[in-house]
Scaffold this active site. Structure first.
Site, PDB file in Angstrom:
ATOM      1  CB  THR A 187       6.012   0.309   0.385  1.00 44.19           C
ATOM      2  OG1 THR A 187       5.969   1.644  -0.127  1.00 44.19           O
ATOM      3  CG2 THR A 187       5.786   0.333   1.871  1.00 44.19           C
ATOM      4  CB  VAL A 188       5.347  -4.702  -0.316  1.00 38.79           C
ATOM      5  CG1 VAL A 188       5.326  -6.167   0.091  1.00 38.79           C
ATOM      6  CG2 VAL A 188       4.045  -4.016   0.092  1.00 38.79           C
ATOM      7  CB  ALA A 239      14.197  -6.178 -11.503  1.00 39.43           C
ATOM      8  CD  GLU A 289      -2.121 -15.906   3.146  1.00 34.64           C
ATOM      9  OE1 GLU A 289      -2.136 -17.123   3.284  1.00 34.64           O
ATOM     10  OE2 GLU A 289      -3.137 -15.198   3.234  1.00 34.64           O
ATOM     11  CB  ILE A 324      -4.991 -11.678   7.794  1.00 37.29           C
ATOM     12  CG1 ILE A 324      -5.124 -10.329   8.508  1.00 37.29           C
ATOM     13  CG2 ILE A 324      -5.936 -12.717   8.373  1.00 37.29           C
ATOM     14  CD1 ILE A 324      -6.461  -9.635   8.236  1.00 37.29           C
ATOM     15  N   GLY A 364      -0.973   9.699   4.859  1.00 32.80           N
ATOM     16  CA  GLY A 364      -0.448   8.562   4.117  1.00 32.80           C
ATOM     17  C   GLY A 364      -1.334   7.324   4.188  1.00 32.80           C
ATOM     18  CG  ASP A 403      -7.753  -2.725  -2.726  1.00 34.17           C
ATOM     19  OD1 ASP A 403      -6.755  -3.177  -3.306  1.00 34.17           O
ATOM     20  OD2 ASP A 403      -7.988  -2.912  -1.517  1.00 34.17           O
ATOM     21  CE  LYS A 457      -6.790  -5.852  -0.861  1.00 30.34           C
ATOM     22  NZ  LYS A 457      -6.781  -4.701   0.076  1.00 30.34           N
TER      23      LYS A 457
END
Lengths: 432, 432
Positions: free
Chosen positions: B13-14, B43, B129, B136, B187, B201, B205
């Site tokens: 996705t990213v 890849a 980042e 952000i 989703g 998660d 962070k």
């Protein structure tokens, strides 16, 4: 440990904050960056006043040029303010190959082009994070963090004095003059408040941000600026009843090959984050075409917040000197791909209108007819109870229409003999 | 025009967002930076799936090492996710002197020390980042904009899935399971939601941010983590009645020579900006000792927002390569001046307690006595109408006290025969 010599021009509120910040956190900065920032000289016309921070008297001089010419000084920090002298000193510093850090938005807005060019020619850094948004790293966000974004819009609450006044007017139902007076007594407004309350300071900052966003030096004279001097409690109240707060916004937009820059009191939906920005705080919401909306909030002025931004810049510039990468991020990059400034007459917006109408049958039809003929379509109408003599206030929220049409329509409405006072109008921003 | 060769590892996705961003705004980036970013190789294990973005098939390979070894590739962008393989590829890239951009918070939280060290040894950039806060620019703000600040506290809403679930639970009065299910269908939550809803998660962070703020590599095992799986609508409702919203916060604090890192659902005063952060948005409020409070808000995840951060990093790294200033801002700087992690038992906080008590005279006195003996002082008590069998919910808000004392007190309370269900507790954050 590499040592960086710093020369400070202007030992006022922010200057003292910078000195204090260096004294308090110089060690922290050293550990984080491997750089020792050493304050070599301070120039100010007044070398005797106590700033509440201890400095060796031998650092102080009234001769700014001696600081600029000091071979041990590699970074000049300009905190004099004002335009003419500051411009002169910055140009001299750049000519001598010294990096410059400044908080001077008025100077950048009026002579940015010349200064950016001089920095470019000298191949040195000109940093100005502290010029907009105080302690908020918005310049860095715009030109580095969001570098891959086309800036489709930017909304800023950029003047703490105005936001403080509007916040207190709303919270306490007080008139503008009274709140301004109290703000002056509390030190939140200057004795000469025009620069703030007439929107000029906000406009300076908007022009600085617009140069970064759109790669052009916009002329202050071309920017549409309305301040908050005319804002009345009655409209703050009515706006509140309708779910809005009045905020002085700087608005930048790019659409259909044109750019808008405008500063005006604006109705902001109360559920929007910008409506929650209270008191002396600043906030900037940026819509980038990749990142979407990001918002930045913090203290927009004051000794410490501004000092934080200046110190961040000093570190950045010092890193460049240490690594031999001056002008790694240019002060300004020209870009001709963003189109020209949209004439304010052509700007499209929704409007809040407060009309002062005689309470007679058929009045609203007359007004609606005038608006309709100027292609302004009405979204909703509210007649208020409050009465001034034989006139009642009528609030009209419109759909989006062109500024020029509003001006013409309002002129026509205000010429009606049944209208008691000039129509008051505010733009509504829905952030869509 | 300097050309920078980019190799992409992971075309999910990213990754697709990065490719699309480069295609859309590559020209803009060129004009702004004088650098041409050229995607040389991609890849991925799956080279056939349609990602909704057009790429030359010849760029695609299943062999990541061939991308890393490609002499035309100077910048490796790691978007594979997961820990083991990503770690291997990043280490290999750094060894070969290639700059690395990653969005991988789990990897940085668990192996950051090793990776930061490898980047340092190779003298190349490791930028991340996109690992926290999506679009952000919070990493940049912390390590550059606020570099002159001691970070006294940081409060983050860092997981969009959790914030979305809590927002909908509040707005619609729905139970956790039901909202999770709908979030999965929409989703906004993974089929295996544990990483998000159990707070891991967020903890990853938090550890990444803490390393920047305090110059230490904190061990995930030492961080106190509570997720939102146990949050009940009834407490969201009661908290609302008392003027609070429940948010999953990551909290970093430095005080009295110790550091706190904790993740837990928290009662946030509704008037605070963080309480207004709704849906999938993220926000981080940083209190620096010079800048004061600054707050950053935006989309914390998603293809485009995360791509914006990755592209910003690519530009930064490319600028360093072009200017010969790699590792200008180190990925991590050790600093031993910030003290050690405070044991969670020693953390002081205010509490919201919901007790399930028999509706008998003298019950409250019993509870108050237990709390008092554990040095917990009561700020206010509310008995609620809702009744479960013979038990009534009683809400107690306490003054600040030590976590360990709460645990002991609650154990004692829950052992009372007049208590119907285990006591529910949330920490209250007043941001003072």
């Amino acid at each position: 440990m590499k040592e960086m010599g710093i020369g400070l021009l202007g030992f006022g509120t922010v200057g003292a904050g910078v000195v204090e910040g260096l004294q308090r956190n110089g060690g922290l900065i050293e550990r984080r960056t491997g750089l020792r920032l050493v304050l070599k000289r301070i120039a100010d016309l007044d070398v005797d006043r106590d700033r509440g921070v201890a400095v060796d008297r031998s650092l102080l001089t009234t001769d700014a040029m001696s600081v600029i010419d000091d071979p041990e000084v590699g970074i000049i920090v300009e905190l004099i303010g004002g335009v003419d002298v500051a411009r002169e000193f910055i140009l001299k510093s750049l000519e001598r190959g010294k990096a410059v850090v400044t908080a001077n938005k008025a100077l950048l807005a009026e002579h940015g082009k010349e200064l950016y060019r001089a920095a470019d020619a000298a191949g040195v850094d000109l940093y100005y994070e502290a010029s907009v948004g105080g302690g908020i790293p918005i310049i860095r966000a715009l030109r580095e963090g969001l570098v891959a974004n086309r800036i489709q819009s930017l909304y800023g609450i950029l003047n703490g004095t105005c936001n403080y006044i509007l916040t207190r007017m709303e919270q306490e139902g007080l008139p503008f003059d009274r709140v301004l007076e109290e703000a002056q007594e509390a030190g939140y407004a200057e004795a000469e408040p025009g620069l703030d309350i007439d929107g000029l300071d906000t406009a300076h900052k908007a022009v600085v941000l617009a140069a970064l966003a759109y790669g052009q030096s916009f002329d202050m004279a071309d920017v549409s600026v309305e301040g908050i001097r005319e804002v009345e409690s009655i409209d703050i109240g009515f706006a509140g009843d309708l779910g809005y707060r009045i905020k002085l916004l700087a608005i930048l937009k790019e659409s259909e090959g044109q750019i808008e820059i405008r500063i005006h009191p604006t109705l902001v939906p109360r559920a929007h984050l910008l409506a929650s920005v209270g008191g002396v705080f600043n906030a900037i919401m940026v819509h980038g075409d990749v990142a979407g909306d990001t918002l930045y909030h913090g203290r927009g002025a004051g000794r410490e917040a501004t000092a934080s931004a200046v110190l961040g810049d000093i570190v950045d510039v010092a890193r460049n000197i240490a690594r031999g990468s001056p002008a790694r991020v240019p002060a300004f990059v020209h870009d001709d791909q963003h189109g020209s400034l949209r004439r304010v007459e052509d700007v499209r917006s929704r409007y809040y209108l407060r009309l002062s109408l005689k309470d007679e049958p058929g009045m609203l039809a007359k007004v609606a007819d005038i608006l309709g003929r100027h292609r302004i379509s009405i979204a909703s109408v509210f007649q208020k109870e409050e009465r001034t003599g034989e006139y009642v206030p009528v609030i009209i929220l419109t759909h989006r229409a062109v500024e020029g049409n509003f001006r013409d329509a309002i002129k026509e409405i205000d010429a009606l003999k049944e209208v008691g006072a000039p129509t008051v109008r505010y733009r509504i921003e829905d952030f869509d």
